[in-house]
Design an enzyme around this catalytic site. Structure first.
Site, PDB file in Angstrom:
ATOM      1  N   ARG A  98       0.867  -1.176   0.000  1.00  0.00           N
ATOM      2  CA  ARG A  98       0.000   0.000   0.000  1.00  0.00           C
ATOM      3  C   ARG A  98       0.909   1.234   0.000  1.00  0.00           C
ATOM      4  O   ARG A  98       1.772   1.362   0.874  1.00  0.00           O
ATOM      5  CB  ARG A  98      -0.858   0.019   1.254  1.00  0.00           C
ATOM      6  CG  ARG A  98      -1.692   1.270   1.308  1.00  0.00           C
ATOM      7  CD  ARG A  98      -2.381   1.426   2.613  1.00  0.00           C
ATOM      8  NE  ARG A  98      -3.183   2.635   2.579  1.00  0.00           N
ATOM      9  CZ  ARG A  98      -3.425   3.396   3.630  1.00  0.00           C
ATOM     10  NH1 ARG A  98      -2.949   3.071   4.802  1.00  0.00           N
ATOM     11  NH2 ARG A  98      -4.159   4.468   3.512  1.00  0.00           N
ATOM     12  N   HIS A 188      -8.188   6.711   0.149  1.00  0.00           N
ATOM     13  CA  HIS A 188      -9.033   5.520   0.369  1.00  0.00           C
ATOM     14  C   HIS A 188      -9.437   4.870  -0.958  1.00  0.00           C
ATOM     15  O   HIS A 188     -10.421   4.128  -1.008  1.00  0.00           O
ATOM     16  CB  HIS A 188     -10.356   5.872   1.088  1.00  0.00           C
ATOM     17  CG  HIS A 188     -10.235   6.104   2.561  1.00  0.00           C
ATOM     18  ND1 HIS A 188     -11.121   6.900   3.236  1.00  0.00           N
ATOM     19  CD2 HIS A 188      -9.361   5.653   3.472  1.00  0.00           C
ATOM     20  CE1 HIS A 188     -10.791   6.932   4.521  1.00  0.00           C
ATOM     21  NE2 HIS A 188      -9.718   6.179   4.683  1.00  0.00           N
ATOM     22  N   GLY A 218     -14.477   4.834   8.704  1.00  0.00           N
ATOM     23  CA  GLY A 218     -13.624   4.210   9.716  1.00  0.00           C
ATOM     24  C   GLY A 218     -13.128   5.301  10.637  1.00  0.00           C
ATOM     25  O   GLY A 218     -13.890   6.210  10.983  1.00  0.00           O
ATOM     26  N   ASN A 219     -11.863   5.257  11.054  1.00  0.00           N
ATOM     27  CA  ASN A 219     -11.310   6.404  11.760  1.00  0.00           C
ATOM     28  C   ASN A 219     -11.214   7.579  10.805  1.00  0.00           C
ATOM     29  O   ASN A 219     -11.597   8.695  11.110  1.00  0.00           O
ATOM     30  CB  ASN A 219      -9.937   6.062  12.333  1.00  0.00           C
ATOM     31  CG  ASN A 219     -10.079   5.404  13.678  1.00  0.00           C
ATOM     32  OD1 ASN A 219     -10.862   5.865  14.515  1.00  0.00           O
ATOM     33  ND2 ASN A 219      -9.355   4.333  13.892  1.00  0.00           N
ATOM     34  N   GLY A 220     -10.669   7.295   9.610  1.00  0.00           N
ATOM     35  CA  GLY A 220     -10.762   8.259   8.516  1.00  0.00           C
ATOM     36  C   GLY A 220     -12.043   7.945   7.756  1.00  0.00           C
ATOM     37  O   GLY A 220     -12.444   6.781   7.688  1.00  0.00           O
ATOM     38  N   ARG A 249     -10.567  14.182  12.682  1.00  0.00           N
ATOM     39  CA  ARG A 249     -10.399  15.261  11.691  1.00  0.00           C
ATOM     40  C   ARG A 249     -11.705  16.002  11.481  1.00  0.00           C
ATOM     41  O   ARG A 249     -12.773  15.401  11.463  1.00  0.00           O
ATOM     42  CB  ARG A 249      -9.943  14.673  10.338  1.00  0.00           C
ATOM     43  CG  ARG A 249      -8.580  14.056  10.398  1.00  0.00           C
ATOM     44  CD  ARG A 249      -8.156  13.535   9.024  1.00  0.00           C
ATOM     45  NE  ARG A 249      -7.280  12.399   9.201  1.00  0.00           N
ATOM     46  CZ  ARG A 249      -7.296  11.295   8.464  1.00  0.00           C
ATOM     47  NH1 ARG A 249      -8.118  11.176   7.444  1.00  0.00           N
ATOM     48  NH2 ARG A 249      -6.463  10.316   8.725  1.00  0.00           N
ATOM     49  N   ASP A 291     -13.965   7.278  19.281  1.00  0.00           N
ATOM     50  CA  ASP A 291     -14.469   5.929  19.023  1.00  0.00           C
ATOM     51  C   ASP A 291     -16.001   5.943  18.970  1.00  0.00           C
ATOM     52  O   ASP A 291     -16.661   6.239  19.974  1.00  0.00           O
ATOM     53  CB  ASP A 291     -13.978   5.003  20.149  1.00  0.00           C
ATOM     54  CG  ASP A 291     -14.236   3.546  19.813  1.00  0.00           C
ATOM     55  OD1 ASP A 291     -15.363   3.218  19.403  1.00  0.00           O
ATOM     56  OD2 ASP A 291     -13.294   2.748  19.963  1.00  0.00           O
ATOM     57  N   MET A 292     -16.543   5.631  17.807  1.00  0.00           N
ATOM     58  CA  MET A 292     -17.993   5.718  17.623  1.00  0.00           C
ATOM     59  C   MET A 292     -18.759   4.794  18.572  1.00  0.00           C
ATOM     60  O   MET A 292     -19.836   5.136  19.054  1.00  0.00           O
ATOM     61  CB  MET A 292     -18.341   5.410  16.159  1.00  0.00           C
ATOM     62  CG  MET A 292     -19.790   5.556  15.824  1.00  0.00           C
ATOM     63  SD  MET A 292     -20.429   7.235  16.151  1.00  0.00           S
ATOM     64  CE  MET A 292     -20.241   8.003  14.549  1.00  0.00           C
ATOM     65  N   GLY A 342     -19.138   1.965   9.174  1.00  0.00           N
ATOM     66  CA  GLY A 342     -20.075   1.590   8.107  1.00  0.00           C
ATOM     67  C   GLY A 342     -20.490   0.124   8.186  1.00  0.00           C
ATOM     68  O   GLY A 342     -21.631  -0.229   7.881  1.00  0.00           O
ATOM     69  N   GLU A 343     -19.575  -0.738   8.639  1.00  0.00           N
ATOM     70  CA  GLU A 343     -19.858  -2.175   8.669  1.00  0.00           C
ATOM     71  C   GLU A 343     -20.515  -2.638   9.961  1.00  0.00           C
ATOM     72  O   GLU A 343     -21.106  -3.715  10.001  1.00  0.00           O
ATOM     73  CB  GLU A 343     -18.545  -2.960   8.470  1.00  0.00           C
ATOM     74  CG  GLU A 343     -17.973  -2.793   7.084  1.00  0.00           C
ATOM     75  CD  GLU A 343     -16.532  -3.271   6.958  1.00  0.00           C
ATOM     76  OE1 GLU A 343     -16.120  -4.160   7.733  1.00  0.00           O
ATOM     77  OE2 GLU A 343     -15.817  -2.750   6.083  1.00  0.00           O
ATOM     78  N   GLU A 395      -9.250  -4.167   1.391  1.00  0.00           N
ATOM     79  CA  GLU A 395      -8.167  -3.511   0.654  1.00  0.00           C
ATOM     80  C   GLU A 395      -7.018  -4.472   0.388  1.00  0.00           C
ATOM     81  O   GLU A 395      -6.412  -4.446  -0.676  1.00  0.00           O
ATOM     82  CB  GLU A 395      -7.670  -2.303   1.449  1.00  0.00           C
ATOM     83  CG  GLU A 395      -8.737  -1.235   1.582  1.00  0.00           C
ATOM     84  CD  GLU A 395      -8.371  -0.165   2.586  1.00  0.00           C
ATOM     85  OE1 GLU A 395      -7.625   0.738   2.212  1.00  0.00           O
ATOM     86  OE2 GLU A 395      -8.830  -0.243   3.735  1.00  0.00           O
TER      87      GLU A 395
HETATM   88  P1  ADP Z   1      -9.378   2.579  10.372  1.00  0.00           P
HETATM   89  O1  ADP Z   1      -9.920   3.707   9.574  1.00  0.00           O
HETATM   90  O2  ADP Z   1      -8.322   2.989  11.352  1.00  0.00           O
HETATM   91  O3  ADP Z   1      -9.056   1.342   9.568  1.00  0.00           O
HETATM   92  P2  ADP Z   1     -11.760   1.156  11.228  1.00  0.00           P
HETATM   93  O4  ADP Z   1     -12.246   0.995   9.830  1.00  0.00           O
HETATM   94  O5  ADP Z   1     -11.407  -0.067  11.998  1.00  0.00           O
HETATM   95  O6  ADP Z   1     -10.564   2.187  11.350  1.00  0.00           O
HETATM   96  O7  ADP Z   1     -12.906   1.936  12.028  1.00  0.00           O
HETATM   97  C1  ADP Z   1     -12.747   2.368  13.331  1.00  0.00           C
HETATM   98  C2  ADP Z   1     -14.062   2.975  13.787  1.00  0.00           C
HETATM   99  O8  ADP Z   1     -15.082   1.977  13.704  1.00  0.00           O
HETATM  100  C3  ADP Z   1     -14.033   3.456  15.236  1.00  0.00           C
HETATM  101  O9  ADP Z   1     -14.708   4.703  15.328  1.00  0.00           O
HETATM  102  C4  ADP Z   1     -14.867   2.404  15.946  1.00  0.00           C
HETATM  103  O10 ADP Z   1     -15.516   2.914  17.054  1.00  0.00           O
HETATM  104  C5  ADP Z   1     -15.870   2.042  14.881  1.00  0.00           C
HETATM  105  N1  ADP Z   1     -16.549   0.778  15.201  1.00  0.00           N
HETATM  106  C6  ADP Z   1     -16.039  -0.466  15.224  1.00  0.00           C
HETATM  107  N2  ADP Z   1     -16.980  -1.350  15.638  1.00  0.00           N
HETATM  108  C7  ADP Z   1     -18.090  -0.639  15.913  1.00  0.00           C
HETATM  109  C8  ADP Z   1     -19.413  -0.951  16.373  1.00  0.00           C
HETATM  110  N3  ADP Z   1     -19.761  -2.203  16.666  1.00  0.00           N
HETATM  111  N4  ADP Z   1     -20.289   0.055  16.525  1.00  0.00           N
HETATM  112  C9  ADP Z   1     -19.937   1.323  16.227  1.00  0.00           C
HETATM  113  N5  ADP Z   1     -18.738   1.693  15.767  1.00  0.00           N
HETATM  114  C10 ADP Z   1     -17.822   0.734  15.615  1.00  0.00           C
END
Ligand code: ADP
Length: 410
Positions: A98, A188, A218-220, A249, A291-292, A342-343, A395
Site C-alpha cells: 500500500r 481511500h 472508519g477512523n478516517g 479530523r 471511538d464511535m 459503516g460495517e 483492501e
Molecule cells: P481505520 O480507519 O483505522 O481502519 P476502522 O475501519 O477499523 O478504522 O474503524 C474504526 C471505527 O469503527 C471506530 O470509530 C470504531 O468505534 C468504529 N466501530 C467499530 N466497531 C463498531 C461498532 N460495533 N459500533 C460502532 N462503531 C464501531
C-alpha cells in the site's frame, strides 16, 4: 501465486499472505493464509498474528526498524508454526505494497522499478507522514526476499485520477496548481474500488451501467461517487483532512478559520493544522472520544449532549455528501457502507439514510440491524429504488489481486 501484502506505517506494519491467481480472482476463491500486524516497531514490538484458521497469537520481539520487522515476518510466515504451509522464502512470489500518494503520475498499480521508487520519493512532500514509511516497507521487502521478487505499489490516490479537471481543481489561482501541484487527489481509493467491485459481483450488474456512492466510514472517513467503475468525485482533497466528519479530523472547514484560530489561541499554522487533524471531528466535538462505539454508548446510557451532537454532525455531513453526489451523478443505484463504522453501526447507517425516502431509499430496520461483524447484504427495503448495502472493504485482497495482475502482465 502467494502474495505478501504490506501496509507499512511509521511504527506499524500490517500484513496478509494471500494465495491468488487469475482463476481464483475470477471465481472469488482467493485464500488468506495469514494476516496480522506489528506495532511499536523501533522498540519492543507487539505482534498480532492470525494463521489460516483465524486463531490469534500475540508475541513481542525487539524490532529496531522496518528491515527487522519484515525479516521477522518473512521468517514467521515460512515457519511451520504459522500454518501457512509455506516452507521457504522462494514460495513468496510477489509483494504488494500500500502506498498512500501516487500524485498525478500513477492511475493504476505498478511494478516497482528504480524509476517508480524515485517517483514515490518525489511525492513525499505531498504525503510526509506516509510515503517515507511505505518506501521503507518496499526497501525492507527487497532486502528480505531479494531483488528478483517482484514488488508492486498500489496507490490510495490512483483510483481518483479519473476525476475531471473541474472536479479536482480548487478555485484558487491556477498557477498554484501548476507550480505546486495543489489540487484534490482523494484517498481511500483502494477501499472504494474494492467495495464497488464486490457490490457489482453481489448485484450482478454490469460495470458500465453502475452508479454508486461508497461511504468508507472508519477512523478516517470518505465518500466517493463512482460511475461505470470510475471515481467521478470524492470527499477527501489535497490531504485526507477534507470532507466528512471523522474520528479526529474536522473534514470541510472555511480556510479563513486557520489564521483566526492561530491568532486567538497563539498557535502557529502547523499547530492549527495538527489540531484540525488530530483533535477535531468526533473527538473534538464530544470532548470524549474518537471511538464511535463509545460515543453511541454515552449518548444511549448517559444522554450526553455533546456525544449526541458529534453523532448528529457526523450523520448530517454524510447525508449532505450523498445529496451532492446524487446531484453530481444524476441519481444512483446504491449507497454502499464500509469501514469500521459503516460495517458495524446499524444506527449510524439508519440515521445517515433517514430523510432520503424522497429519493427512494427506505431502510429495512430488521435487515440493517442484522448486518454487523463483517456480514454483507442489503439494508434497504425491497421496493427502494435507491438501495443501501453493507459491503465490507477488503483492501488487502485488492492489493494482492493487483499485484498478481501486474506481475502476470494481465
Ligand atoms: P481505520 O480507519 O483505522 O481502519 P476502522 O475501519 O477499523 O478504522 O474503524 C474504526 C471505527 O469503527 C471506530 O470509530 C470504531 O468505534 C468504529 N466501530 C467499530 N466497531 C463498531 C461498532 N460495533 N459500533 C460502532 N462503531 C464501531
Amino acid at each position: 501465486m502467494h502474495v505478501l501484502v504490506l501496509n507499512a506505517g511509521s511504527a506499524t506494519l500490517k500484513f496478509q499472505v494471500v494465495r491468488t491467481d487469475r482463476a481464483r480472482i475470477a471465481d472469488n476463491t482467493d485464500e488468506k493464509l495469514a494476516r496480522g500486524q506489528m506495532e511499536r516497531i523501533g522498540g519492543e514490538s507487539v505482534i498480532t498474528l492470525r494463521g489460516p484458521d483465524g486463531a490469534l497469537t500475540r508475541r513481542t520481539a525487539p524490532l529496531r526498524d522496518m528491515h527487522a520487522a519484515v525479516e521477522w515476518l518473512v521468517s514467521w510466515v515460512t515457519s511451520a508454526e504459522s500454518g501457512t504451509g509455506l516452507t521457504s522464502r522462494a514460495e513468496l512470489h510477489a509483494v504488494g505494497h500500500r502506498v498512500v500518494h501516487g500524485g498525478e503520475r500513477f492511475s493504476e498499480s505498478v511494478r516497482v522499478t528504480p524509476d517508480v521508487t524515485r517517483a514515490i520519493e518525489d511525492m513525499i512532500e505531498l504525503a510526509p507522514l506516509h510515503n517515507p514509511h511505505n518506501l521503507a516497507g518496499i526497501h525492507a521487502a527487497q532486502r528480505a526476499l531479494g531483488e528478483g521478487v517482484p514488488q508492486v505499489a498500489v496507490f490510495d490516490t490512483a483510483f481518483h485520477q479519473t476525476l475531471a479537471e473541474h472536479v479536482y481543481l480548487y478555485a484558487i489561482p491556477y498557477p498554484l496548481y501548476r507550480r505546486h501541484r495543489v489540487r484534490r487527489y482523494g484517498f481511500h481509493g483502494t477501499s472504494h474500488r474494492s467495495v464497488a467491485y464486490r457490490w457489482r459481483q453481489l448485484s450482478g450488474k454490469a460495470k458500465a451501467d453502475v452508479r454508486v456512492i461508497t461511504l468508507h466510514l472508519g477512523n478516517g472517513c470518505s465518500a466517493c461517487a463512482i460511475v461505470g467503475g470510475e471515481s467521478v468525485d470524492t470527499s477527501m482533497g489535497f490531504t485526507p483532512l477534507e470532507g466528512l466528519v471523522m474520528g479526529t479530523r474536522s473534514g470541510d472547514i472555511d480556510a479563513a478559520v486557520l489564521d483566526y484560530i492561530a491568532g486567538k489561541e497563539g498557535l502557529s499554522l502547523p499547530q492549527v493544522e495538527a489540531l484540525l487533524n488530530s483533535q477535531s471531528g468526533l473527538l473534538g466535538v464530544s470532548g470524549l472520544t474518537n471511538d464511535m462505539r463509545d460515543l453511541l454508548a454515552e449518548a444511549r446510557e448517559h444522554d450526553d449532549r455533546r456525544a449526541k451532537l458529534a453523532i448528529d454532525m457526523f450523520c448530517y455531513r454524510a447525508r449532505k455528501y450523498i445529496g451532492a453526489y446524487l446531484a453530481a451523478m444524476g441519481g444512483a443505484d446504491a449507497i454502499l457502507f464500509a469501514g469500521g463504522i459503516g460495517e458495524n453501526a446499524p444506527e449510524i447507517r439508519a440515521r445517515i439514510c433517514d430523510g432520503l425516502q424522497w429519493v427512494g431509499l427506505t431502510i429495512d430496520h430488521a435487515a440493517n440491524d442484522a448486518l454487523q461483524d463483517g456480514r454483507e447484504g442489503r439494508c434497504s427495503t425491497a421496493n427502494s429504488t435507491l438501495e443501501a448495502w453493507v459491503v465490507p472493504t477488503d483492501e488487502e485482497l485488492l492489493i494482492a489481486r493487483d499485484t498478481c495482475r501486474a506481475v502476470d502482465g494481465t
